[in-house]
Design a protein around this motif. Structure first.
Motif, PDB file in Angstrom:
ATOM      1  N   ASP A 283      -5.009  -2.312  14.676  1.00 28.72           N
ATOM      2  CA  ASP A 283      -6.250  -2.758  14.852  1.00 28.72           C
ATOM      3  C   ASP A 283      -6.509  -3.012  16.125  1.00 28.72           C
ATOM      4  OD1 ASP A 283      -8.758  -4.660  14.823  1.00 28.72           O
ATOM      5  OD2 ASP A 283      -8.034  -5.321  12.810  1.00 28.72           O
TER       6      ASP A 283
ATOM      7  N   SER B  87     -10.668  -9.209   4.351  1.00 28.90           N
ATOM      8  CA  SER B  87     -10.808  -8.260   3.509  1.00 28.90           C
ATOM      9  C   SER B  87      -9.811  -6.925   3.661  1.00 28.90           C
ATOM     10  CB  SER B  87     -12.351  -7.701   3.358  1.00 28.90           C
ATOM     11  OG  SER B  87     -12.629  -7.044   4.722  1.00 28.90           O
ATOM     12  N   SER B  88      -9.362  -6.994   4.866  1.00 29.27           N
ATOM     13  CA  SER B  88      -8.490  -5.822   5.203  1.00 29.27           C
ATOM     14  C   SER B  88      -7.038  -6.371   5.537  1.00 29.27           C
ATOM     15  CB  SER B  88      -9.023  -5.046   6.473  1.00 29.27           C
ATOM     16  OG  SER B  88      -9.176  -5.892   7.625  1.00 29.27           O
ATOM     17  N   LYS B  89      -6.035  -5.819   5.656  1.00 27.94           N
ATOM     18  CA  LYS B  89      -4.661  -5.925   6.076  1.00 27.94           C
ATOM     19  C   LYS B  89      -4.724  -6.288   7.542  1.00 27.94           C
ATOM     20  CE  LYS B  89      -2.259  -1.726   6.323  1.00 27.94           C
ATOM     21  NZ  LYS B  89      -1.172  -0.913   5.962  1.00 27.94           N
TER      22      LYS B  89
ATOM     23  N   ARG C 140      -3.105 -10.464   5.525  1.00 26.95           N
ATOM     24  CA  ARG C 140      -4.357 -10.125   5.718  1.00 26.95           C
ATOM     25  C   ARG C 140      -5.064 -10.296   7.451  1.00 26.95           C
ATOM     26  NH1 ARG C 140      -6.694  -7.914   1.382  1.00 26.95           N
ATOM     27  NH2 ARG C 140      -5.787  -8.300  -0.732  1.00 26.95           N
ATOM     28  N   SER C 141      -5.746  -9.672   7.884  1.00 24.20           N
ATOM     29  CA  SER C 141      -6.602  -9.724   9.111  1.00 24.20           C
ATOM     30  C   SER C 141      -6.985 -11.278   9.366  1.00 24.20           C
ATOM     31  CB  SER C 141      -7.279  -8.782   9.587  1.00 24.20           C
ATOM     32  OG  SER C 141      -8.430  -9.247  10.373  1.00 24.20           O
TER      33      SER C 141
ATOM     34  N   ASP D  55       0.852  -1.061  -0.142  1.00 23.41           N
ATOM     35  CA  ASP D  55       0.097  -0.004   0.128  1.00 23.41           C
ATOM     36  C   ASP D  55       0.711   1.357  -0.122  1.00 23.41           C
ATOM     37  OD1 ASP D  55       0.857  -0.740   2.442  1.00 23.41           O
ATOM     38  OD2 ASP D  55      -0.674   0.407   3.556  1.00 23.41           O
TER      39      ASP D  55
ATOM     40  N   ASP E  67     -10.802 -10.558   9.669  1.00 22.51           N
ATOM     41  CA  ASP E  67     -11.314  -9.770   8.620  1.00 22.51           C
ATOM     42  C   ASP E  67     -10.417  -9.885   7.182  1.00 22.51           C
ATOM     43  OD1 ASP E  67     -12.954  -8.524   6.687  1.00 22.51           O
ATOM     44  OD2 ASP E  67     -12.555  -6.537   7.707  1.00 22.51           O
TER      45      ASP E  67
ATOM     46  N   SER F 224      -3.025  -5.475  10.692  1.00 17.77           N
ATOM     47  CA  SER F 224      -2.423  -4.173  11.211  1.00 17.77           C
ATOM     48  C   SER F 224      -2.292  -4.095  12.685  1.00 17.77           C
ATOM     49  CB  SER F 224      -3.442  -3.197  10.775  1.00 17.77           C
ATOM     50  OG  SER F 224      -2.941  -1.799  11.413  1.00 17.77           O
TER      51      SER F 224
END
Length: 283
Positions: A151, A144-146, A138-139, A101, A142, A148
Motif C-alpha cells: 500500500d 474494506s481492504s486488507k 485490514r487496512s 486470499d 480503509d 498490505s
C-alpha cells in the motif's frame, strides 16, 4: 504480527525446535533458484492443469479488454498459479502458512499433486494450510481492504520496523466510526473498530469476545481503546524490531545464513526434481 501461534511444522519438517531446523533464503525478481528448479517442476506439472482451472484462479482470471474477441493478457498470467504450486511442492511441504486470499491457490497445488501422484506414483505429500488466529487484518485507513505492505499509504499498516511513537500515531489516526461510543465487534457494520479488535486478538491469542469484554470491564471508549491497542502492538513488535536491527547490523552474518539456507533448499529441490524425472521417464 498477524499470528499469535507459529505453525507446528513447515516445509516438510516434522517439527521446529531450534533455528537449525529452519532454512531461510532470498527469492527476488522472479529468480526462484539459480538452477530454475521451480520452473522445471512447473513444466512437469503443466499437463495436469486445465485451461478452465487456470482461468478460475486469481491471476488467471481475464481482466483486460478483448480485441476482436481475444483476451489481451499473456499466457504467463495463466500459468503463474502453477509456478506458485511448484514453489510449495518442490520442497514437499506439509504445512503452508498463507493468507485467506491464497487458499484457492493451495487448492490448485493439492489438485496438481494428486493428479501427478495418481498418474506416476505417490511422490508429493498431502499438506495443510496454516492461517493465523485471525485470518485477515485490514487496512488502518480503509477497513474494506486488507493490510498490505505494498500500500502506498504507510499509515495504512503497522510495519515491524515502526517505532513505538509511529505505531501510536498510526493507531490514533486509524479509521473507526460514529455508530457507537462503545467497543463492539461487528465486521460488517463496524469494520474499523472490529479490525482493531482483530489486531489485539491476533497478538494476544484472545477471542474477539474476550477483547470486547475487557474493554467493557475497563470502561474504555474509542480513545482509550486505541491506547490499549497501541500498547498491545508495541509490546509485541518492539522486541522484534530491536532483534531485526541487531541482525541487520551484521550483514555478513545475515548473508551467511541466507547462503546456508539456499544450499539446504537447493539440495531438497534437486532431489525432488530427480525423483520427478525418474517417475515421468526423463532420467
Amino acid at each position: 504480527m498477524l499470528s499469535s501461534t507459529p505453525p507446528p511444522h513447515i516445509q516438510g519438517s516434522d517439527s521446529i525446535h531450534t533455528s537449525e531446523d529452519i532454512s531461510l533464503y532470498a527469492r527476488h525478481h522472479g529468480k526462484l533458484t539459480d538452477e530454475g528448479k521451480h520452473k522445471l517442476l512447473t513444466w512437469d506439472w503443466s499437463p495436469h492443469a486445465g485451461l478452465t482451472s487456470m482461468c478460475s484462479h486469481g491471476q488467471g482470471a481475464p481482466s483486460s479488454p478483448t480485441v476482436a474477441g481475444q483476451v489481451k493478457e499473456g499466457v504467463r498470467l495463466y500459468t503463474y498459479p502453477i509456478l506458485q504450486s511448484a514453489d510449495i511442492m518442490l520442497y514437499k511441504s506439509t504445512v503452508v502458512p498463507v493468507g485467506e486470499d491464497q487458499l484457492t491457490h493451495l487448492e490448485l497445488a493439492r489438485d496438481l499433486a494428486r493428479a501427478f501422484n495418481r498418474q506416476y506414483g505417490t511422490l508429493f505429500p498431502a499438506f495443510n494450510s496454516y492461517i493465523g488466529y485471525v485470518p485477515k487484518i485490514r487496512s488502518l485507513k480503509d477497513p474494506s481492504s486488507k493490510m498490505s505492505k505494498s500500500d502506498n499509504n504507510a499509515a495504512s499498516r503497522i510495519d515491524l520496523t515502526d517505532s513505538s511513537s509511529t505505531v501510536r500515531d498510526k493507531i490514533a489516526k486509524a479509521v473507526t466510526d460514529a455508530v457507537s461510543k462503545d467497543i463492539t465487534f461487528d465486521p460488517e457494520l463496524r469494520p474499523g473498530i472490529s479490525n482493531l479488535i482483530d489486531i489485539c486478538s491476533a497478538l494476544t491469542g484472545k477471542s474477539s469476545e474476550d477483547i470486547v469484554k475487557l474493554t467493557q470491564d475497563k470502561g474504555m471508549d474509542k480513545k482509550t481503546f486505541k491506547e490499549f491497542v497501541t500498547e498491545t502492538v508495541n509490546e509485541s513488535i518492539q522486541p522484534i524490531s530491536s532483534e531485526m536491527q541487531r541482525i541487520l547490523s551484521d550483514r555478513g552474518h545475515l548473508r551467511s545464513i541466507l547462503k546456508q539456507g539456499q544450499e539446504r533448499a537447493s539440495v531438497l529441490a534437486e532431489e525432488t526434481i530427480k525423483q520427478v524425472k525418474t517417475l515421468v521417464g526423463l532420467s
